[in-house]
Design an enzyme around this catalytic site. Sequence first.
Site, PDB file in Angstrom:
ATOM      1  N   ASP A 184       0.917  -1.146   0.144  1.00 11.30           N
ATOM      2  CA  ASP A 184       0.001  -0.037   0.024  1.00 11.30           C
ATOM      3  C   ASP A 184       0.684   1.081   0.141  1.00 11.30           C
ATOM      4  O   ASP A 184       2.050   1.220  -0.081  1.00 11.30           O
ATOM      5  CB  ASP A 184      -0.881   0.114   1.216  1.00 11.30           C
ATOM      6  CG  ASP A 184      -2.124   0.799   0.999  1.00 11.30           C
ATOM      7  OD1 ASP A 184      -2.355   1.802   0.566  1.00 11.30           O
ATOM      8  OD2 ASP A 184      -3.522   0.190   0.963  1.00 11.30           O
ATOM      9  N   HIS A 258      -2.708   3.207  -4.201  1.00 12.91           N
ATOM     10  CA  HIS A 258      -2.319   2.539  -3.032  1.00 12.91           C
ATOM     11  C   HIS A 258      -0.834   2.011  -3.274  1.00 12.91           C
ATOM     12  O   HIS A 258      -0.803   0.637  -2.672  1.00 12.91           O
ATOM     13  CB  HIS A 258      -3.418   1.593  -2.455  1.00 12.91           C
ATOM     14  CG  HIS A 258      -4.584   2.353  -1.726  1.00 12.91           C
ATOM     15  ND1 HIS A 258      -4.280   2.609  -0.755  1.00 12.91           N
ATOM     16  CD2 HIS A 258      -5.608   2.842  -2.343  1.00 12.91           C
ATOM     17  CE1 HIS A 258      -5.674   3.523  -0.406  1.00 12.91           C
ATOM     18  NE2 HIS A 258      -6.337   3.574  -1.441  1.00 12.91           N
ATOM     19  N   ASP A 325      -8.055  -0.562  -5.597  1.00 12.07           N
ATOM     20  CA  ASP A 325      -8.868   0.377  -4.925  1.00 12.07           C
ATOM     21  C   ASP A 325      -8.471   1.889  -5.122  1.00 12.07           C
ATOM     22  O   ASP A 325      -7.334   2.428  -5.377  1.00 12.07           O
ATOM     23  CB  ASP A 325      -8.276  -0.056  -3.351  1.00 12.07           C
ATOM     24  CG  ASP A 325      -9.150   0.498  -2.402  1.00 12.07           C
ATOM     25  OD1 ASP A 325     -10.197   0.852  -2.651  1.00 12.07           O
ATOM     26  OD2 ASP A 325      -8.786   0.637  -1.142  1.00 12.07           O
ATOM     27  N   GLU A 326      -9.454   2.732  -5.050  1.00 17.82           N
ATOM     28  CA  GLU A 326      -9.382   4.037  -4.964  1.00 17.82           C
ATOM     29  C   GLU A 326      -8.364   4.920  -5.715  1.00 17.82           C
ATOM     30  O   GLU A 326      -7.346   5.477  -5.286  1.00 17.82           O
ATOM     31  CB  GLU A 326      -9.078   4.565  -3.416  1.00 17.82           C
ATOM     32  CG  GLU A 326     -10.319   4.130  -2.445  1.00 17.82           C
ATOM     33  CD  GLU A 326      -9.970   4.375  -0.953  1.00 17.82           C
ATOM     34  OE1 GLU A 326     -11.034   4.699  -0.182  1.00 17.82           O
ATOM     35  OE2 GLU A 326      -9.103   4.181  -0.552  1.00 17.82           O
ATOM     36  N   TRP A 469      -8.085  -3.517   8.858  1.00 20.20           N
ATOM     37  CA  TRP A 469      -7.351  -2.457   8.444  1.00 20.20           C
ATOM     38  C   TRP A 469      -6.582  -1.811   9.716  1.00 20.20           C
ATOM     39  O   TRP A 469      -6.919  -1.615  10.775  1.00 20.20           O
ATOM     40  CB  TRP A 469      -8.196  -1.259   7.682  1.00 20.20           C
ATOM     41  CG  TRP A 469      -8.713  -1.751   6.462  1.00 20.20           C
ATOM     42  CD1 TRP A 469     -10.260  -1.934   6.758  1.00 20.20           C
ATOM     43  CD2 TRP A 469      -8.362  -2.019   5.386  1.00 20.20           C
ATOM     44  NE1 TRP A 469     -10.283  -2.168   5.373  1.00 20.20           N
ATOM     45  CE2 TRP A 469      -9.256  -2.331   4.342  1.00 20.20           C
ATOM     46  CE3 TRP A 469      -6.820  -1.998   4.908  1.00 20.20           C
ATOM     47  CZ2 TRP A 469      -9.136  -2.680   3.113  1.00 20.20           C
ATOM     48  CZ3 TRP A 469      -6.731  -2.309   3.326  1.00 20.20           C
ATOM     49  CH2 TRP A 469      -7.760  -2.803   2.638  1.00 20.20           C
ATOM     50  N   GLU A 471      -4.597   0.993  10.426  1.00 20.89           N
ATOM     51  CA  GLU A 471      -4.171   2.370  10.667  1.00 20.89           C
ATOM     52  C   GLU A 471      -3.721   2.829  12.133  1.00 20.89           C
ATOM     53  O   GLU A 471      -2.842   3.787  12.402  1.00 20.89           O
ATOM     54  CB  GLU A 471      -4.987   3.217   9.825  1.00 20.89           C
ATOM     55  CG  GLU A 471      -5.045   3.472   8.353  1.00 20.89           C
ATOM     56  CD  GLU A 471      -6.033   2.611   7.755  1.00 20.89           C
ATOM     57  OE1 GLU A 471      -6.161   1.452   8.322  1.00 20.89           O
ATOM     58  OE2 GLU A 471      -6.367   2.848   6.539  1.00 20.89           O
TER      59      GLU A 471
HETATM   60  C1  ACM Z   1     -10.997  -0.059   1.271  1.00 18.26           C
HETATM   61  O1  ACM Z   1     -11.459   0.209   2.403  1.00 18.26           O
HETATM   62  N1  ACM Z   1     -10.683   1.263   0.663  1.00 18.26           N
HETATM   63  C2  ACM Z   1     -10.982  -1.225   0.405  1.00 18.26           C
END
Ligand code: ACM
Length: 756
Positions: A184, A258, A325-326, A469, A471
Site C-alpha cells: 500500500d 495505493h 482500490d481508490e 485495516w 491504521e
Molecule cells: C478500502 O477500504 N478502501 C478497500
Amino acid sequence: MKRLTIALLIATSAVVQAYASAAHIIPAPEAYTVGDGSYRLPSEIVVASTDQTAGKEVKPMVSYLKMRGIKARAGSLSKAGIRLTSDASIAPEGYRLAVSPEGITVAASGDAGFFYAIQSLAQMIGQSSDGTLAACDITDLPRFGYRGVMLDVTRYFMPFDELKKLVDIASRLKINTLHVHLTDDNGWRLEIKKYPKLTEVGAWRVDRPEIFPARLNPEEGEPATYGGFYTQKQMKELVKYAAERHVTVIPEIEMPAHAIAALASYPELACPVVDRFIGVLPGIGGTSASIIACAGNDNVYRFYQDVIDEVCEIFPSEYIHLGGDEANKANWEKCPLCNKRLADEGLKDFEELQGYFMDRINSYVQSKGRKAIGWDEVSYGQPKEDITVLGWHGDGNTAVEYARKTGRNFIMSPAKKMYLIRYQGPQWFEPFTYFGNITLKDVYEFDPVGENWSDSLRSQLLGIQALMWTEFCNSPQEVQYMMFPRLLAAADAAWRPAGRNDWPGFIKATDSFLPVLDGNGITYARSMYNIDHKVTPGGGRLNVDMNCIRPDVEIRWATDEAFTDSRPYTGTIAVDKPMTIYAATFADGVQQGKTLKLPLEFNKATGHKVQATDCNNGIAYTLTNGLHGSDRNSDFEWAGWHNGTADFTVDLGKSEAIHGISLGAFANSDICISAPLEVFVYTSDNGTSFRLLKKIEVPADKIYARGANRIELDCGPVDTKARYVRFVAVNPGHIPEGLPRETAPTWMYFDEISVR
Ligand code: ACM
Ligand code: ZN
C-alpha cells in the site's frame, strides 16, 4: 401445509435450543441433537478407520488432534475411540460427528471435512470439565465456500509469528482464507528478488508519533525507520502452515493506486508529471495520495508481471488479489503517456483506462492458471477479463450490481458490517479509530444475501470476509483487540445455515471460546459488556435510555461512582435538573463492563426541541441533550454537517430573558473537521421572523486546529428576550495546503447550545 410448517418450526427450534444449551460450538453447526448418555475420554484417543478410503485420513486426524492438544495415536478398530468413515455423499467441507457411550464416529468425504469435525470436537473437549462428552449427533456443512479474513500488514507491520497465530485461530473457527494486504502507500511488505528496492526503500517509512490521519508526509532525506517485510521463505512457511490448517493465503498486490511504497522505490513507474519527492507515506498522504502508477508506461506492466511471477511462486492460491482500490486519476489526466494510451486503445475515459490496466495484469494472472480478485472500484472500468469483486463500499451494493450486470462472482465485505477497524462498542470506552460502530452483534447478524436476489446471483456469491485495516494499531495486541471477539461472529455468519439467528446462544458459545483465546495469548475486547446511551430532549426534560447488547446482564445505575445507591435500570429515566448518572452492567452482583458516566447539565436550551436543516448524521437533538460530546466527533453526541451551511434553531418553549449564548464546535483538521468561519446568531419571538443578534467570527488558527479540539463559540454578554434562538454557521470550504488533509472538503460538528 400449515400443519407441516408448524411441525417443521417445532423441529427446527428443538435443534436450535439443543444447540444453545448443550453445545457451544463456533461456528454453529447446521444441526445438533442431544443423544443418551456420555462418553468418557481416554487419556489417549485411538483413531482407526472403518474403510480403506478413510484409512488415509487416520494419520492426518491424529495430527489434527495433537495440533489441538489432544493426545492421540493410530490403532486398531477394536480399541478405537474415534472411528473414521468415508462418505462420498457428504459435501466437501461437511462432516458428521456422533458421540455415544461407545465412542466417537466421524464421517466426511475428504480431508477438510475431517479437519472441521476435529475443530468442533476440540471445542467440545475443551469445554468438558470432567473428561466426559455428552452424547450427541452433529451434521454440519458451511453456508459459504469462501470464509475469509483480511489483515492489513502495511499500516502496521504485524510480526511474522503473529500471522501464524491468526491462521491457527481462524482455522479453529473454520475460516478457510487469509487475505494478506501486502502492499500500500504505507509500506511494501513482501520480498521481491527482482526488485530489491521494494524492501530496501518501500518497506520503510518515517516514524511519526501522531495518529495515522495526523501524520505529515516525509521530507526528502528524512530517516525512514519504521517498517519491515516478510521474506519469501517466511511467506512459504506461512502458506504451508496455513495449508495444514485448511487455510488458503491470498496475497494482495495493490495497483495502480495505493502503490506509493512501490513508487517511492521506483519513482520512474509514476506518471512523468509527478514533480515532487515520492516517499513512503506515514499517513493518508494529502494530495500525494494521488500519485499512482502510470498506465501509459509499459515498464509498469512489466514490473507488475514480474512481481506476479514471484508472488505465484510463493502463493499457490487459486486467487491473486490485484487491488484496484481508490485510484485518483488526477495525474493520469495530466500525463501525456496515459493520454496517448487512452487514445491508442480507443478508451472512453480514465475509468476505462483503469479497466484496461487491470485487464492487462489480470490476463497475465490468468495465463499463469490463476484468477484475479479486485476491490469494488475495478468494476467502474468495465473490465473485459473475468475478475471477482470484493465488495467493500457501504452495504456492498457496488459488488452486487457488478455481479448482477456481468454474471461474475463476488465476495461481500461491506464496510458497514465487516470492517473490524470500526468501533466495536460505545465509543467513549474504545481506543480511537475511524467511522461508526460495528458491534459483535452487528457482525453476528450480518447476512449478505438480499431477499430479492435471484438464484443466479446467490450462486455468484462466493462468501464473506472480515477486514482488519491497521491504521490505528501499534502492536499485535491492538490488532487482536479489534479482531476479537468479532472474528468469532464473522466466522459464525460465514458458516451457519441461512436464517439461523441465535444471539443468546452465540454469546454463550463466545464465552466458552474465550479461554481458547486466553490459552493462545490473544487479547480481546469486552466491549459487549459496555452500555450504549441515548439522551433525548423533550419538554424541557432529558430522557435517558441505556442498552447493552448482552441479553444476560443487568444494567444498574446510581448517582455516585461507587454505586452505593444503585438500582436496576428498568426503562427510560426522566431527568429535569442537573445530575450525574453512573451506570454499568452486572452479572451475579459483579460489575462486568466499564462505568458509564453521564454528567447532565442544564441551561435554558436544555431539553428543548431543535429544528435543523440537512444535519448529515441526523442527530441534531444532541445540541440540547445536556451532554457534551467527547474528543471523538463520531461518538453520537456531535451533530454533523458535511457540506454547506449549518442552520438550526432551538425553541426555548416560552419567551426567556437572555444574557449569554454559546455553542460548542469541534475542530480537528487532521480528520477534515473545521470550526465554522463565522456563526450568525438570530433571535425570534414567533419562530418565523428573526433578527440578527450577534455575528461570531472564529480566529483562523482555531478554524483548522489540529488534534481534537472543543471550541466554545460565545456571543459575549447580551441582553434580550426571545423564545427562539437560531444559529447559521458558515463552512470554510477546504483544508488549507500544508496540513495533513490539505485541499479536502471540511465538515462541521456542533454540540451543546447554551442559553443563559
Ligand atoms: C478500502 O477500504 N478502501 C478497500
Ligand atoms: Zn501516466
